[in-house]
Design a protein around this motif. Structure first.
Motif, short mmCIF file in Angstrom:
data_model
loop_
_atom_site.label_atom_id
_atom_site.label_comp_id
_atom_site.label_asym_id
_atom_site.label_seq_id
_atom_site.Cartn_x
_atom_site.Cartn_y
_atom_site.Cartn_z
N ARG A 1 0.85 -1.20 0.00
CA ARG A 1 0.00 0.00 0.00
C ARG A 1 0.88 1.24 0.00
NH1 ARG A 1 -4.96 -2.10 0.95
NH2 ARG A 1 -5.07 -4.04 2.15
N GLY A 2 0.83 1.96 -1.10
CA GLY A 2 1.59 3.20 -1.21
C GLY A 2 3.08 2.96 -1.02
N SER A 3 3.68 3.78 -0.19
CA SER A 3 5.12 3.69 0.04
C SER A 3 5.45 2.95 1.34
CB SER A 3 5.74 5.09 0.08
OG SER A 3 5.14 5.86 1.12
N GLU A 4 4.46 2.24 1.90
CA GLU A 4 4.76 1.46 3.10
C GLU A 4 5.83 0.43 2.78
OE1 GLU A 4 1.19 -0.32 4.47
OE2 GLU A 4 0.20 1.59 4.96
N PRO A 5 6.74 0.14 3.71
CA PRO A 5 7.80 -0.84 3.45
C PRO A 5 7.24 -2.21 3.10
CG PRO A 5 8.29 0.42 5.43
CD PRO A 5 6.89 0.77 5.04
N LEU A 6 7.98 -2.94 2.26
CA LEU A 6 7.62 -4.31 1.93
C LEU A 6 7.68 -5.17 3.19
CD1 LEU A 6 7.14 -6.57 -0.24
CD2 LEU A 6 9.64 -6.78 -0.34
N VAL A 7 6.60 -5.93 3.43
CA VAL A 7 6.53 -6.78 4.62
C VAL A 7 6.37 -8.23 4.18
CG1 VAL A 7 5.20 -7.34 6.69
CG2 VAL A 7 5.53 -4.95 6.03
N LEU A 8 7.18 -9.09 4.75
CA LEU A 8 7.08 -10.52 4.49
C LEU A 8 6.10 -11.13 5.47
CD1 LEU A 8 10.90 -11.37 4.10
CD2 LEU A 8 9.30 -10.47 2.38
N LYS A 9 4.96 -11.55 4.97
CA LYS A 9 3.94 -12.15 5.83
C LYS A 9 4.37 -13.55 6.28
CE LYS A 9 -1.05 -13.08 5.83
NZ LYS A 9 -2.30 -13.00 5.00
N HIS A 10 4.84 -14.35 5.32
CA HIS A 10 5.37 -15.69 5.61
C HIS A 10 6.57 -15.94 4.71
CE1 HIS A 10 1.01 -16.29 6.77
NE2 HIS A 10 1.63 -16.68 7.86
N TRP A 11 7.51 -16.71 5.23
CA TRP A 11 8.73 -17.04 4.47
C TRP A 11 9.04 -18.52 4.67
CZ3 TRP A 11 11.88 -14.08 1.30
CH2 TRP A 11 13.09 -14.68 0.90
N TRP A 12 9.36 -19.20 3.57
CA TRP A 12 9.72 -20.61 3.63
C TRP A 12 11.00 -20.84 2.84
CZ3 TRP A 12 4.93 -18.77 2.18
CH2 TRP A 12 3.85 -19.06 3.02
N TRP A 13 12.07 -21.26 3.51
CA TRP A 13 13.27 -21.72 2.80
C TRP A 13 13.00 -23.10 2.24
CZ3 TRP A 13 17.01 -18.47 1.66
CH2 TRP A 13 17.29 -17.38 2.50
N GLU A 14 13.54 -23.39 1.06
CA GLU A 14 13.49 -24.75 0.54
C GLU A 14 14.42 -25.63 1.37
OE1 GLU A 14 11.49 -25.90 -2.37
OE2 GLU A 14 10.60 -24.12 -1.42
N ASP A 15 14.21 -26.92 1.34
CA ASP A 15 15.03 -27.85 2.13
C ASP A 15 16.50 -27.65 1.81
OD1 ASP A 15 12.77 -28.92 3.24
OD2 ASP A 15 12.72 -30.69 1.95
N GLY A 16 17.30 -27.51 2.87
CA GLY A 16 18.74 -27.36 2.71
C GLY A 16 19.20 -25.95 2.40
N GLU A 17 18.26 -25.00 2.30
CA GLU A 17 18.64 -23.62 1.98
C GLU A 17 18.54 -22.74 3.23
OE1 GLU A 17 19.94 -22.96 -0.75
OE2 GLU A 17 19.22 -24.46 -2.17
N GLY A 18 19.12 -21.56 3.11
CA GLY A 18 19.01 -20.57 4.18
C GLY A 18 20.21 -20.46 5.07
N ALA A 19 21.17 -21.40 4.96
CA ALA A 19 22.34 -21.36 5.84
C ALA A 19 23.53 -20.66 5.20
CB ALA A 19 22.73 -22.78 6.25
N ASP A 20 23.66 -20.71 3.87
CA ASP A 20 24.81 -20.14 3.17
C ASP A 20 24.74 -18.61 3.23
OD1 ASP A 20 26.71 -19.23 1.39
OD2 ASP A 20 26.27 -20.73 -0.14
N PRO A 21 25.73 -17.96 3.88
CA PRO A 21 25.72 -16.49 3.98
C PRO A 21 25.69 -15.80 2.63
CG PRO A 21 27.33 -17.43 5.50
CD PRO A 21 26.88 -18.54 4.60
N ALA A 22 26.37 -16.40 1.62
CA ALA A 22 26.39 -15.78 0.30
C ALA A 22 24.99 -15.77 -0.32
CB ALA A 22 27.36 -16.53 -0.62
N VAL A 23 24.25 -16.87 -0.17
CA VAL A 23 22.89 -16.94 -0.69
C VAL A 23 21.99 -15.97 0.07
CG1 VAL A 23 20.86 -18.41 -0.99
CG2 VAL A 23 23.13 -19.29 -1.55
N ARG A 24 22.10 -15.96 1.39
CA ARG A 24 21.27 -15.06 2.19
C ARG A 24 21.53 -13.60 1.81
NH1 ARG A 24 18.79 -17.13 6.82
NH2 ARG A 24 18.77 -15.02 7.68
N GLY A 25 22.80 -13.26 1.64
CA GLY A 25 23.12 -11.89 1.26
C GLY A 25 22.55 -11.53 -0.10
#
Length: 402
Positions: A355-379
């Motif tokens: 809505r307008g210029s309100e910041p983007l908000v993540l309502k729900h987030w799901w990493w795929e299996d085995g993802e989310g730990a690599d700092p390079a991917v997260r960055g």
């Protein structure tokens, strides 16, 4: 003539598709020229009116065009007319130059116009006199049956004339479609040209080649990528055979897939460049010396995802757009977007309504299996979310879940 037949590993096929769609390296497209080049390459991008964090075509382009601004697409559609809204793969946006190729589609949709000549003619005459109009501008309030349920005669007359090619979209505003005479919208050199295809076989071959290019790699199986082509299995197989015999498509055998994939011969150079470039980073190799990583947020109806069974078999990524499912039957959420990085799918998320210029908000987030730990991917994903928010005219100030 013996044609080259490619043997690909699954990783090579996955990498090629990301390279093909401009998703696996630094941005190589920008501006309106980049938008037009991409849409010409893939034939069309699919339109859907839902707007949670931008419409589907906007989401397709923000992931590929370095400086994408939604105003660019508007200008190309409704001011410059280099692009046009019409039916291709469902509702779609394609280059205006392709207008003549859909003459047989327009002819197939003359039925309503022909059955309701008084209403259709009256609407055309009003638009001819008054200029572009939407359904609210017309006083045809009789309720009639329509494809999506009972509707006002005004809407049916506008849409029926649009499907038949008598009207074209002049613009969209606040969810309303304004129509004008197609002869005022489509350039004179294109309007009224005859069907360029002699017979169904020629059309089937053209549209199949177009849809192979829409995805990058496609197989000879029932596929959502072939929606609205009208081809039955025998016609599809005949079209594949004709294109192969003329050397317009090539075969790619991918390890572990039970069916061969096909690519346009015109894209062979890109495939070979992708093979030569290799993976983003070999095991033990410093990432800085390898191909750069770029994560991206994809559209729910992204061209890469048109054949979801192929995506499942090739990437192991099971994605379904659940907006039209009852809430109780959804596995994830109402409007969930895939996130890709490093040549694979790493996450998916459901955003809050923007809505307008309100910041983007993540309502729900799901990493795929085995993802989310690599700092390079997260960055890389965090940078992608900031770019995504910027394309919406806002910011992302949150944090990724662990």
């Amino acid at each position: 003539m013996t044609q080259r037949r490619y043997s690909l590993t699954r990783e090579q096929a996955r990498r090629f598709l990301f390279d093909y769609h401009g998703l696996s390296h630094e941005f190589d497209s920008s501006g309106k020229a980049g938008i037009l080049a991409y849409i010409r390459k893939v034939g069309c991008i699919q339109f859907d009116p839902l707007n949670v964090v931008g419409t589907n075509p906007e989401l397709v382009l923000q992931s590929r065009i370095a400086d994408f601004d939604r105003r660019m697409l508007w200008e190309m559609l409704y001011e410059e007319r280099s692009l046009v809204d019409y039916w291709d793969k469902n509702m779609a946006i394609f280059p205006m130059e392709d207008w003549p190729n859909f003459e047989r589609h327009r002819q197939k949709h003359q039925a309503w116009f022909n059955k309701n000549p008084a209403a259709a003619t009256a609407v055309l005459e009003e638009i001819a006199e008054r200029g572009p109009l939407c359904s609210a501008d017309l006083e045809y309030d009789e309720k009639i049956d329509w494809a999506w349920g009972p509707t006002r005669l005004a809407r049916a007359a506008l849409e029926g004339s649009y499907f038949a090619g008598r009207l074209a979209l002049h613009r969209k505003a606040s969810g309303r479609k304004y129509y004008d005479l197609a002869e005022r919208i489509v350039p004179e050199k294109l309007y009224g040209l005859p069907d360029p295809f002699v017979g169904d076989a020629a059309y089937n071959e053209w549209v199949l080649l177009r849809r192979i290019g829409s995805v990058g790699l496609l197989w000879n199986r029932p596929s959502d990528a072939l929606l609205m082509t009208g081809m039955k299995a025998a016609q599809r197989t005949a079209a594949f055979g004709a294109l192969l015999s003329r050397g317009e498509i090539l075969i790619a055998d991918v390890e572990g897939l039970g069916h061969p994939l096909y690519l346009r011969a015109a894209d062979a150079a890109l495939l070979e460049a992708s093979l030569a470039a290799g993976p983003l980073a070999a095991e033990g190799e410093k990432r800085a010396a390898a191909r750069p990583m770029r994560a991206c947020v994809l559209a729910p109806l992204d061209n890469l995802l048109w054949d979801r069974r192929l995506i499942l078999e090739l990437y192991g990524f099971d994605y379904r757009w659940e907006v039209y499912k009852p809430a109780s039957e959804r596995k994830y959420g109402y409007y969930v977007l895939p996130v890709a990085a490093d040549g694979r799918f790493v996450a998916r998320f459901e955003p809050e309504k923007q809505r307008g210029s309100e910041p983007l908000v993540l309502k729900h987030w799901w990493w795929e299996d085995g993802e989310g730990a690599d700092p390079a991917v997260r960055g890389s994903v965090e940078r992608a979310l900031r770019r995504f928010a910027a394309s919406l005219g806002t910011t992302f100030e949150g944090e990724l879940p662990g």
